[in-house]
Design a protein around this motif. Structure first.
Motif, mmCIF file in Angstrom:
data_model
loop_
_atom_site.group_PDB
_atom_site.id
_atom_site.type_symbol
_atom_site.label_atom_id
_atom_site.label_comp_id
_atom_site.label_asym_id
_atom_site.label_seq_id
_atom_site.Cartn_x
_atom_site.Cartn_y
_atom_site.Cartn_z
ATOM 1 N N SER A 176 -3.926 4.664 2.992
ATOM 2 C CA SER A 176 -3.699 3.837 4.180
ATOM 3 C C SER A 176 -4.380 4.431 5.405
ATOM 4 C CB SER A 176 -2.206 3.649 4.425
ATOM 5 O OG SER A 176 -1.590 4.899 4.681
ATOM 6 N N ALA A 177 -4.406 5.763 5.512
ATOM 7 C CA ALA A 177 -5.108 6.386 6.642
ATOM 8 C C ALA A 177 -6.607 6.103 6.569
ATOM 9 C CB ALA A 177 -4.848 7.882 6.664
ATOM 10 N N ALA A 178 -7.172 6.173 5.372
ATOM 11 C CA ALA A 178 -8.602 5.893 5.218
ATOM 12 C C ALA A 178 -8.914 4.447 5.594
ATOM 13 C CB ALA A 178 -9.042 6.185 3.784
ATOM 14 N N LEU A 179 -8.103 3.506 5.123
ATOM 15 C CA LEU A 179 -8.338 2.098 5.466
ATOM 16 C C LEU A 179 -8.162 1.850 6.959
ATOM 17 C CD1 LEU A 179 -6.564 0.358 2.481
ATOM 18 C CD2 LEU A 179 -8.996 0.279 3.005
ATOM 19 N N ALA A 180 -7.175 2.510 7.574
ATOM 20 C CA ALA A 180 -6.954 2.322 9.013
ATOM 21 C C ALA A 180 -8.124 2.877 9.826
ATOM 22 C CB ALA A 180 -5.651 2.995 9.431
#
Length: 101
Positions: free
Chosen positions: A59-63
């Motif tokens: 989720s951090a990478a996508l954000a």
């Protein structure tokens, strides 16, 4: 029409990051529901931690990718840590009131 204007970026990656962050609760429940019995009481402890960390990393990478692409509205990024932390808070409160002394 101004051809130099950037097209509006839809928040696809932000919503994907929120979905990945919130999916850890479902994945951990599925792991416990279909895991089977164990004797030491720590069944799935490390697996649950790894699932949470992988969902947090994804989720951090996508954000970050959505932020770099300029997706709007930017406040959706704030829902990612909320989606990661809310099930943990609910679980801790539930355990405190049901199994605490």
């Amino acid at each position: 029409m101004d051809t130099a204007a950037r097209p509006m970026q839809h928040p696809i990656l932000f919503w994907s990051a929120i979905a990945v962050a919130a999916s850890h609760a479902l994945l951990i429940w599925l792991m416990h529901a279909f895991g089977g019995p164990c004797g030491d009481g720590l069944c799935g402890f490390w697996e649950a931690i790894f699932i949470w960390l992988l969902c947090a990393l994804g989720s951090a990478a996508l954000a970050v990718i959505g932020w770099v692409r300029g997706e709007r509205p930017r406040w959706l990024v704030l829902l990612v840590p909320a989606a990661l932390g809310a099930p943990l808070i609910v679980l801790m409160v539930w355990v405190m009131y049901t199994q605490g002394g």
